[in-house]
Design a protein around this motif. Structure first.
Motif, mmCIF file in Angstrom:
data_model
loop_
_atom_site.group_PDB
_atom_site.id
_atom_site.type_symbol
_atom_site.label_atom_id
_atom_site.label_comp_id
_atom_site.label_asym_id
_atom_site.label_seq_id
_atom_site.Cartn_x
_atom_site.Cartn_y
_atom_site.Cartn_z
ATOM 1 N N MET A 243 2.331 -86.821 10.604
ATOM 2 C CA MET A 243 3.433 -86.709 11.545
ATOM 3 C C MET A 243 4.751 -87.191 10.945
ATOM 4 O O MET A 243 5.816 -86.668 11.247
ATOM 5 C CB MET A 243 3.122 -87.529 12.804
ATOM 6 N N ALA A 244 4.666 -88.195 10.059
ATOM 7 C CA ALA A 244 5.882 -88.771 9.478
ATOM 8 C C ALA A 244 6.568 -87.828 8.506
ATOM 9 O O ALA A 244 7.750 -87.992 8.208
ATOM 10 C CB ALA A 244 5.546 -90.088 8.777
ATOM 11 N N VAL A 245 5.812 -86.836 7.995
ATOM 12 C CA VAL A 245 6.381 -85.910 7.006
ATOM 13 C C VAL A 245 6.128 -84.456 7.399
ATOM 14 O O VAL A 245 6.175 -83.566 6.550
ATOM 15 C CB VAL A 245 5.801 -86.183 5.590
ATOM 16 N N ALA A 246 5.875 -84.209 8.665
ATOM 17 C CA ALA A 246 5.512 -82.858 9.119
ATOM 18 C C ALA A 246 6.599 -81.845 8.792
ATOM 19 O O ALA A 246 6.310 -80.714 8.371
ATOM 20 C CB ALA A 246 5.230 -82.873 10.618
ATOM 21 N N ARG A 247 7.857 -82.232 8.980
ATOM 22 C CA ARG A 247 8.953 -81.300 8.734
ATOM 23 C C ARG A 247 9.006 -80.899 7.261
ATOM 24 O O ARG A 247 9.156 -79.718 6.934
ATOM 25 C CB ARG A 247 10.276 -81.957 9.149
ATOM 26 N N GLU A 248 8.861 -81.870 6.363
ATOM 27 C CA GLU A 248 8.924 -81.590 4.935
ATOM 28 C C GLU A 248 7.710 -80.787 4.464
ATOM 29 O O GLU A 248 7.826 -79.941 3.572
ATOM 30 C CB GLU A 248 9.034 -82.892 4.145
ATOM 31 N N CYS A 249 6.550 -81.067 5.079
ATOM 32 C CA CYS A 249 5.348 -80.297 4.715
ATOM 33 C C CYS A 249 5.489 -78.840 5.149
ATOM 34 O O CYS A 249 5.134 -77.913 4.419
ATOM 35 C CB CYS A 249 4.104 -80.919 5.347
#
Length: 305
Positions: A243-249
């Motif tokens: 969830m902390a890096v969902a946008r970048e993933c």
């Protein structure tokens, strides 16, 4: 003592500048200075010392500044409760949250709440779990949202959710194509981790000790943005819930590989309050939405597709 004088002094104490305080208050600097003079006359002691580099608080000024913050916060809460009685649906909510929770959970929930109740106001700060607890106790926050909140008698957990930990890295990293990883796997590479005041780091260190793995991070930083930048540059592996890096993933900037569940327990997200604080309409509305958001974190949403 007048509320206006106390509010002006609180602004001066935070700005450490009469001119900046006047700008924030939309009044003339002379009006601010006059109210400070009235306070000093009322209390019989200097509160500030003026100098070429601005102002500094005297010992008495520091005491009053601490009390002024608490008093003004309490007064705001009373105003909010009175507004509730009148059905105005207004209020200000102080929220302290872990940085890794903001983009995936907190920001969407607050955006929705703001659309539904446009007269609500939000003060959002980033903190570790221990920082959240202290902010709740001091009255600087109404709601706390963090990973691995320590149990305290005066802090109430309203809702929780379990998230899976991932090893996060650049798509071109040697481990990026793995289906799953162990702590021993990532220990062989450069790591970027927060310090041990953060619950995620404490859980990681415990798991490493149990498995006889030595973790020697190349980078220590509490800033999630710094961690992500290091990972995207190919400089380090992170250990975070997806969830902390969902946008970048989703954008293809990072790759999140699940850690084997036997390696590291899930990251618990806790939604907390100070036990002795009365809840306003604003708090109740915000809590209801955040509880729903935590419940909506289904297993499918927690896993990498």
């Amino acid at each position: 003592m007048q509320w206006r004088a106390l509010r002006y002094f609180d602004t001066v104490a935070r700005c450490r500048s009469l001119r900046q305080a006047a700008t924030l208050l939309h009044i003339a600097p002379t009006a601010v200075s006059r109210q400070i003079d009235l306070l000093e006359h009322h209390l019989g002691t200097p509160l500030i010392e003026r100098g070429p580099d601005g102002i500094r608080l005297t010992a008495a000024g520091e005491l009053l500044a601490a009390q002024a913050q608490r008093t003004l916060r309490d007064f705001e809460r009373v105003e909010a409760h009175i507004a509730d009685l009148r059905g105005l649906r207004t209020g200000r909510i102080g929220i302290q949250a872990a940085e890794g929770i903001v983009s995936g959970l907190l920001a969407p929930a607050l955006a929705s709440l703001s659309r539904e109740h446009p007269r609500l106001r939000f003060d959002i700060s980033i903190a570790s779990a221990n920082g959240v607890i202290e902010a709740l106790r001091r009255g600087e926050a109404d709601i706390g949202l963090a990973f691995f909140m320590p149990q305290r008698d005066d802090i109430v957990s309203v809702a929780s959710a379990e998230l899976t930990h991932y090893a996060v890295m650049a798509p071109g990293h040697p481990l990026a194509k793995a289906e799953s990883l162990t702590l021993a796997d990532i220990a062989e590479h450069a790591l970027a981790l927060p310090d041990d005041s953060f619950g995620v780091r404490q859980a990681l260190d415990r798991a490493a000790r149990e498995q006889g793995v030595r973790l020697a991070p190349s980078f220590h930083t509490s800033s999630l943005e710094t961690q992500k930048s290091l990972a995207m540059a190919g400089g380090a592996i992170l250990v975070l819930p997806r969830m902390a890096v969902a946008r970048e993933c989703t954008a293809g900037q990072l790759r999140a590989v699940p850690l084997k569940q036997t390696e590291l327990a899930g990251a618990r997200v806790d939604l907390c309050l100070y036990r002795h604080r009365q809840r306003s309409f604003a708090m109740e509305a915000c809590l209801s939405l955040l509880v729903d958001a935590l419940e909506d974190l289904s297993p499918d949403e927690r896993e990498v597709p």
